[in-house]
Scaffold this motif. Structure first.
Motif, PDB file in Angstrom:
ATOM      1  N   THR A   1      -6.242   1.794   1.614  1.00 22.62           N
ATOM      2  CA  THR A   1      -7.679   1.688   1.396  1.00 22.62           C
ATOM      3  C   THR A   1      -8.340   1.164   2.659  1.00 22.62           C
ATOM      4  N   VAL A   2      -9.370   1.889   3.104  1.00 27.44           N
ATOM      5  CA  VAL A   2     -10.113   1.535   4.311  1.00 27.44           C
ATOM      6  C   VAL A   2     -11.531   1.149   3.915  1.00 27.44           C
ATOM      7  N   VAL A   3     -11.968  -0.038   4.368  1.00 28.47           N
ATOM      8  CA  VAL A   3     -13.318  -0.535   4.113  1.00 28.47           C
ATOM      9  C   VAL A   3     -13.927  -0.908   5.456  1.00 28.47           C
ATOM     10  N   ASP A   4     -15.134  -0.424   5.732  1.00 30.90           N
ATOM     11  CA  ASP A   4     -15.838  -0.717   6.984  1.00 30.90           C
ATOM     12  C   ASP A   4     -15.002  -0.400   8.217  1.00 30.90           C
ATOM     13  N   GLY A   5     -14.235   0.687   8.169  1.00 29.90           N
ATOM     14  CA  GLY A   5     -13.463   1.138   9.320  1.00 29.90           C
ATOM     15  C   GLY A   5     -12.166   0.402   9.569  1.00 29.90           C
ATOM     16  N   ALA A   6     -11.756  -0.498   8.661  1.00 32.42           N
ATOM     17  CA  ALA A   6     -10.510  -1.246   8.836  1.00 32.42           C
ATOM     18  C   ALA A   6      -9.646  -1.136   7.580  1.00 32.42           C
ATOM     19  N   VAL A   7      -8.339  -1.199   7.756  1.00 32.36           N
ATOM     20  CA  VAL A   7      -7.405  -1.128   6.628  1.00 32.36           C
ATOM     21  C   VAL A   7      -7.572  -2.391   5.778  1.00 32.36           C
ATOM     22  N   TYR A   8      -7.909  -2.194   4.522  1.00 34.65           N
ATOM     23  CA  TYR A   8      -8.167  -3.295   3.594  1.00 34.65           C
ATOM     24  C   TYR A   8      -6.925  -3.629   2.768  1.00 34.65           C
ATOM     25  N   SER A   9      -6.225  -2.580   2.307  1.00 38.35           N
ATOM     26  CA  SER A   9      -5.013  -2.813   1.507  1.00 38.35           C
ATOM     27  C   SER A   9      -4.062  -1.636   1.666  1.00 38.35           C
ATOM     28  N   ILE A  10      -2.771  -1.916   1.434  1.00 39.05           N
ATOM     29  CA  ILE A  10      -1.731  -0.901   1.473  1.00 39.05           C
ATOM     30  C   ILE A  10      -0.902  -1.070   0.209  1.00 39.05           C
ATOM     31  N   ASN A  11      -0.808  -0.011  -0.582  1.00 39.32           N
ATOM     32  CA  ASN A  11      -0.008  -0.040  -1.809  1.00 39.32           C
ATOM     33  C   ASN A  11       1.118   0.972  -1.696  1.00 39.32           C
ATOM     34  N   TRP A  12       2.298   0.563  -2.144  1.00 39.12           N
ATOM     35  CA  TRP A  12       3.497   1.382  -2.070  1.00 39.12           C
ATOM     36  C   TRP A  12       3.973   1.713  -3.474  1.00 39.12           C
ATOM     37  N   GLU A  13       4.393   2.966  -3.653  1.00 38.25           N
ATOM     38  CA  GLU A  13       4.915   3.391  -4.946  1.00 38.25           C
ATOM     39  C   GLU A  13       6.100   4.319  -4.703  1.00 38.25           C
ATOM     40  N   ARG A  14       7.158   4.125  -5.428  1.00 35.93           N
ATOM     41  CA  ARG A  14       8.326   4.978  -5.296  1.00 35.93           C
ATOM     42  C   ARG A  14       7.983   6.391  -5.759  1.00 35.93           C
TER      43      ARG A  14
ATOM     44  N   ILE B   1      10.076   2.935 -18.526  1.00 39.81           N
ATOM     45  CA  ILE B   1       8.756   3.538 -18.311  1.00 39.81           C
ATOM     46  C   ILE B   1       7.917   2.668 -17.401  1.00 39.81           C
ATOM     47  N   SER B   2       7.907   1.369 -17.636  1.00 42.92           N
ATOM     48  CA  SER B   2       7.079   0.476 -16.833  1.00 42.92           C
ATOM     49  C   SER B   2       7.619   0.326 -15.418  1.00 42.92           C
ATOM     50  N   ALA B   3       8.912   0.452 -15.213  1.00 44.00           N
ATOM     51  CA  ALA B   3       9.493   0.299 -13.880  1.00 44.00           C
ATOM     52  C   ALA B   3       9.102   1.445 -12.962  1.00 44.00           C
ATOM     53  N   SER B   4       8.832   2.606 -13.517  1.00 40.39           N
ATOM     54  CA  SER B   4       8.499   3.750 -12.679  1.00 40.39           C
ATOM     55  C   SER B   4       6.998   3.933 -12.483  1.00 40.39           C
ATOM     56  N   ALA B   5       6.187   3.107 -13.111  1.00 44.60           N
ATOM     57  CA  ALA B   5       4.746   3.324 -13.069  1.00 44.60           C
ATOM     58  C   ALA B   5       3.995   2.135 -12.488  1.00 44.60           C
ATOM     59  N   PHE B   6       4.499   1.565 -11.401  1.00 44.20           N
ATOM     60  CA  PHE B   6       3.782   0.450 -10.804  1.00 44.20           C
ATOM     61  C   PHE B   6       3.727   0.619  -9.294  1.00 44.20           C
ATOM     62  N   ALA B   7       2.749  -0.004  -8.699  1.00 44.44           N
ATOM     63  CA  ALA B   7       2.606   0.000  -7.241  1.00 44.44           C
ATOM     64  C   ALA B   7       2.696  -1.436  -6.749  1.00 44.44           C
ATOM     65  N   VAL B   8       3.196  -1.587  -5.543  1.00 48.73           N
ATOM     66  CA  VAL B   8       3.369  -2.898  -4.948  1.00 48.73           C
ATOM     67  C   VAL B   8       2.505  -2.983  -3.707  1.00 48.73           C
ATOM     68  N   SER B   9       1.797  -4.083  -3.556  1.00 42.76           N
ATOM     69  CA  SER B   9       1.002  -4.299  -2.356  1.00 42.76           C
ATOM     70  C   SER B   9       1.922  -4.755  -1.236  1.00 42.76           C
ATOM     71  N   VAL B  10       1.806  -4.105  -0.083  1.00 38.99           N
ATOM     72  CA  VAL B  10       2.635  -4.445   1.069  1.00 38.99           C
ATOM     73  C   VAL B  10       1.732  -4.765   2.255  1.00 38.99           C
TER      74      VAL B  10
END
Length: 94
Positions: A80-93, A12-21
């Motif tokens: 996620t975009v903050v002030d017109g720039a990419v702030y973070s990228i999260n990946w999820e299967r 259950i936990s393996a399928s419910a997480f996101a990774v920051s890339v």
């Protein structure tokens, strides 16, 4: 019994997480943290969905943010975009 519960909890936990890339590859190049919103749209196209929210910096100051969702190559990306720039990228299967 303990092994079954442990295996269930891990599956259950393996399928419910996101990774920051650091970047995501689109049809015409890469989008990385720090790139502009317009570059993101040029490379990835229009997002599947988006939502607005507030994030706080290290000093506690609020900033308007928008998180965009993309489905690419059987994976889901939230950018996620903050002030017109990419702030973070999260990946999820997917």
């Amino acid at each position: 019994m303990k092994k079954i519960i442990l295996a269930l909890a891990l599956s259950i936990s393996a399928s419910a997480f996101a990774v920051s890339v650091d970047s995501v590859r689109g049809g015409y190049g890469f989008v990385e943290r720090g790139h502009s919103y317009s570059k993101m749209i040029d490379v990835l196209g229009n997002p599947d969905s988006s939502y607005s929210h507030i994030i706080h910096d290290r000093n506690g100051w609020p900033h308007k943010a928008v998180t965009y969702s993309y489905s690419l190559n059987n994976a889901r990306y939230e950018i996620t975009v903050v002030d017109g720039a990419v702030y973070s990228i999260n990946w999820e299967r997917a």
